[in-house]
Scaffold this motif. Structure first.
Motif, PDB file in Angstrom:
ATOM      1  N   ALA A 118       0.832  -0.943  -0.118  1.00 20.62           N
ATOM      2  CA  ALA A 118       0.139  -0.111   0.122  1.00 20.62           C
ATOM      3  C   ALA A 118       0.834   0.985  -0.200  1.00 20.62           C
ATOM      4  CB  ALA A 118      -0.534   0.177   1.379  1.00 20.62           C
ATOM      5  N   PRO A 119       1.045   2.088  -1.465  1.00 16.36           N
ATOM      6  CA  PRO A 119       1.975   2.977  -1.323  1.00 16.36           C
ATOM      7  C   PRO A 119       1.578   4.053  -0.413  1.00 16.36           C
ATOM      8  CG  PRO A 119       1.131   1.975  -3.899  1.00 16.36           C
ATOM      9  CD  PRO A 119       0.478   1.318  -2.305  1.00 16.36           C
ATOM     10  N   PRO A 120       2.509   4.760   0.120  1.00 16.24           N
ATOM     11  CA  PRO A 120       4.289   4.676  -0.137  1.00 16.24           C
ATOM     12  C   PRO A 120       4.692   3.713   0.763  1.00 16.24           C
ATOM     13  CG  PRO A 120       3.934   7.087   0.636  1.00 16.24           C
ATOM     14  CD  PRO A 120       2.728   6.178   1.037  1.00 16.24           C
ATOM     15  N   ASP A 121       4.735   3.759   2.016  1.00 17.41           N
ATOM     16  CA  ASP A 121       5.185   2.352   2.841  1.00 17.41           C
ATOM     17  C   ASP A 121       4.359   1.493   3.184  1.00 17.41           C
ATOM     18  OD1 ASP A 121       4.424   4.671   3.765  1.00 17.41           O
ATOM     19  OD2 ASP A 121       6.381   4.919   5.256  1.00 17.41           O
ATOM     20  N   GLY A 122       3.897   1.459   2.471  1.00 16.42           N
ATOM     21  CA  GLY A 122       2.489   0.080   3.789  1.00 16.42           C
ATOM     22  C   GLY A 122       2.541  -0.903   3.074  1.00 16.42           C
ATOM     23  N   LEU A 123       1.449  -1.137   3.858  1.00 16.34           N
ATOM     24  CA  LEU A 123       1.267  -2.952   3.363  1.00 16.34           C
ATOM     25  C   LEU A 123      -0.491  -3.065   4.309  1.00 16.34           C
ATOM     26  CD1 LEU A 123       1.978  -6.136   3.058  1.00 16.34           C
ATOM     27  CD2 LEU A 123       1.539  -6.346   5.306  1.00 16.34           C
ATOM     28  N   GLN A 124      -1.606  -3.296   2.690  1.00 13.21           N
ATOM     29  CA  GLN A 124      -2.732  -3.508   2.583  1.00 13.21           C
ATOM     30  C   GLN A 124      -2.888  -5.099   3.309  1.00 13.21           C
ATOM     31  OE1 GLN A 124      -5.706  -1.721   0.732  1.00 13.21           O
ATOM     32  NE2 GLN A 124      -6.865  -3.812   0.124  1.00 13.21           N
ATOM     33  N   MET A 125      -3.908  -5.695   4.209  1.00 12.98           N
ATOM     34  CA  MET A 125      -3.976  -6.895   4.739  1.00 12.98           C
ATOM     35  C   MET A 125      -5.377  -6.809   4.669  1.00 12.98           C
ATOM     36  SD  MET A 125      -1.622  -6.675   8.223  1.00 12.98           S
ATOM     37  CE  MET A 125      -1.779  -4.619   7.748  1.00 12.98           C
ATOM     38  N   ALA A 126      -5.777  -8.260   4.479  1.00 14.45           N
ATOM     39  CA  ALA A 126      -7.128  -8.937   4.653  1.00 14.45           C
ATOM     40  C   ALA A 126      -7.744 -10.059   5.453  1.00 14.45           C
ATOM     41  CB  ALA A 126      -7.561  -9.440   2.792  1.00 14.45           C
ATOM     42  N   TRP A 127      -7.709  -9.742   6.227  1.00 13.21           N
ATOM     43  CA  TRP A 127      -7.965 -10.428   7.700  1.00 13.21           C
ATOM     44  C   TRP A 127      -9.049 -11.336   7.381  1.00 13.21           C
ATOM     45  CZ3 TRP A 127      -4.198 -11.345  10.408  1.00 13.21           C
ATOM     46  CH2 TRP A 127      -2.660 -11.385  10.463  1.00 13.21           C
ATOM     47  N   GLU A 128      -9.396 -12.652   7.745  1.00  9.29           N
ATOM     48  CA  GLU A 128     -10.778 -13.391   7.937  1.00  9.29           C
ATOM     49  C   GLU A 128     -10.916 -13.548   9.460  1.00  9.29           C
ATOM     50  OE1 GLU A 128     -10.330 -16.985   5.622  1.00  9.29           O
ATOM     51  OE2 GLU A 128     -10.391 -15.814   4.163  1.00  9.29           O
ATOM     52  N   VAL A 129     -11.454 -13.085   9.742  1.00 12.81           N
ATOM     53  CA  VAL A 129     -12.276 -12.432  11.387  1.00 12.81           C
ATOM     54  C   VAL A 129     -13.528 -13.462  12.168  1.00 12.81           C
ATOM     55  CG1 VAL A 129     -11.960 -11.188  13.128  1.00 12.81           C
ATOM     56  CG2 VAL A 129     -10.771 -10.417  11.275  1.00 12.81           C
ATOM     57  N   THR A 130     -13.044 -14.372  12.383  1.00 11.61           N
ATOM     58  CA  THR A 130     -14.260 -15.345  13.072  1.00 11.61           C
ATOM     59  C   THR A 130     -14.492 -14.832  14.609  1.00 11.61           C
ATOM     60  OG1 THR A 130     -14.601 -16.859  11.419  1.00 11.61           O
ATOM     61  CG2 THR A 130     -15.808 -17.767  12.655  1.00 11.61           C
ATOM     62  N   VAL A 131     -15.815 -14.438  15.266  1.00  9.69           N
ATOM     63  CA  VAL A 131     -16.095 -14.150  16.369  1.00  9.69           C
ATOM     64  C   VAL A 131     -17.004 -14.679  16.515  1.00  9.69           C
ATOM     65  CG1 VAL A 131     -17.388 -12.205  17.613  1.00  9.69           C
ATOM     66  CG2 VAL A 131     -15.898 -11.580  15.722  1.00  9.69           C
ATOM     67  N   GLU A 132     -16.356 -15.452  17.684  1.00  5.46           N
ATOM     68  CA  GLU A 132     -16.834 -16.971  18.524  1.00  5.46           C
ATOM     69  C   GLU A 132     -17.906 -16.355  19.478  1.00  5.46           C
ATOM     70  OE1 GLU A 132     -13.812 -20.448  16.563  1.00  5.46           O
ATOM     71  OE2 GLU A 132     -12.984 -19.244  18.966  1.00  5.46           O
ATOM     72  N   ARG A 133     -18.953 -17.181  19.822  1.00  4.48           N
ATOM     73  CA  ARG A 133     -19.118 -16.471  20.953  1.00  4.48           C
ATOM     74  C   ARG A 133     -19.254 -18.108  22.053  1.00  4.48           C
ATOM     75  NH1 ARG A 133     -23.955 -18.199  23.913  1.00  4.48           N
ATOM     76  NH2 ARG A 133     -24.605 -19.328  21.814  1.00  4.48           N
ATOM     77  N   GLU A 134     -18.420 -18.232  23.582  1.00  5.18           N
ATOM     78  CA  GLU A 134     -18.439 -19.043  24.792  1.00  5.18           C
ATOM     79  C   GLU A 134     -18.987 -19.542  24.326  1.00  5.18           C
ATOM     80  OE1 GLU A 134     -15.598 -19.298  28.587  1.00  5.18           O
ATOM     81  OE2 GLU A 134     -17.165 -18.536  28.557  1.00  5.18           O
ATOM     82  N   GLY A 135     -18.736 -21.105  23.959  1.00  4.39           N
ATOM     83  CA  GLY A 135     -20.273 -21.879  24.319  1.00  4.39           C
ATOM     84  C   GLY A 135     -21.130 -22.721  22.637  1.00  4.39           C
ATOM     85  N   GLY A 136     -21.192 -21.193  22.247  1.00  4.95           N
ATOM     86  CA  GLY A 136     -22.069 -21.399  21.369  1.00  4.95           C
ATOM     87  C   GLY A 136     -21.318 -22.005  19.774  1.00  4.95           C
ATOM     88  N   ASP A 137     -22.429 -23.242  19.264  1.00  2.00           N
ATOM     89  CA  ASP A 137     -22.116 -23.908  17.888  1.00  2.00           C
ATOM     90  C   ASP A 137     -22.499 -23.090  16.433  1.00  2.00           C
ATOM     91  OD1 ASP A 137     -25.080 -23.008  17.527  1.00  2.00           O
ATOM     92  OD2 ASP A 137     -25.652 -25.198  17.579  1.00  2.00           O
ATOM     93  N   LYS A 138     -22.375 -21.792  16.661  1.00  2.36           N
ATOM     94  CA  LYS A 138     -21.939 -21.558  15.298  1.00  2.36           C
ATOM     95  C   LYS A 138     -20.797 -19.752  15.956  1.00  2.36           C
ATOM     96  CE  LYS A 138     -26.489 -20.827  13.324  1.00  2.36           C
ATOM     97  NZ  LYS A 138     -27.561 -20.647  12.685  1.00  2.36           N
ATOM     98  N   PRO A 139     -20.340 -19.429  14.744  1.00  2.31           N
ATOM     99  CA  PRO A 139     -19.717 -17.892  15.062  1.00  2.31           C
ATOM    100  C   PRO A 139     -21.208 -16.554  15.112  1.00  2.31           C
ATOM    101  CG  PRO A 139     -19.602 -18.788  12.928  1.00  2.31           C
ATOM    102  CD  PRO A 139     -20.216 -19.896  13.422  1.00  2.31           C
TER     103      PRO A 139
END
Length: 155
Positions: A118-139
């Motif tokens: 990501a000019p001039p001196d950067g980096l673009q990152m794509a993060w796959e973020v999964t938010v989980e609930r404690e004890g949950g069966d789905k994100p």
């Protein structure tokens, strides 16, 4: 927390799960403050008595409140040495597969999907973020977050 020493170290992690954060609790006070900030005072979020009779048996966090926790999870998950600034650049996909009952504990699971200059001196990152609930069966939230970092060593 994962600490990267350069952008090339970040890029070497494409396709890998980089971090799983600690659990954080979502409180009714947070939900009420979010409702005040956004103007979204729907009873399912802010009225515990009425919500007790609703489909979830309690109040639930706003989906966008859950989404707004992504920067907190990212800050807890990784750091890039030498970076002078990081910015949220956007989102490619967001889904809320399950509700977040108030009092739930959530954590973020982060996988680096892509990284590019990501000019001039950067980096673009794509993060796959999964938010989980404690004890949950789905994100409770699945999102691809775009983040830019500027100023760290390239190599």
């Amino acid at each position: 927390m994962k600490t990267f020493r350069s952008y090339s170290e970040v890029a070497a992690c494409i396709g890998q799960e980089v971090a799983v954060t600690d659990w954080i609790e979502v409180t009714q006070a947070q939900v009420n403050l979010f409702a005040d900030a956004t103007g979204d005072h729907q009873w399912i979020h802010t009225d515990p008595q009425r919500a007790a009779q609703g489909p979830f048996g309690t109040t639930i966090a706003h989906g966008f409140l859950t989404l707004s926790l992504l920067p907190r999870f990212m800050e807890a998950a990784f750091a890039i040495e030498g970076a002078r600034m990081g910015v949220n650049y956007g989102l490619n996909r967001v889904r809320f597969p399950a509700p977040v009952p108030v009092g739930s504990r959530l954590r973020g699971r982060l996988t680096l999907a892509a990284a590019e200059p990501a000019p001039p001196d950067g980096l673009q990152m794509a993060w796959e973020v999964t938010v989980e609930r404690e004890g949950g069966d789905k994100p409770v939230c699945v999102a691809e977050a775009l983040v830019r970092s500027y100023g760290a060593p390239a190599g």
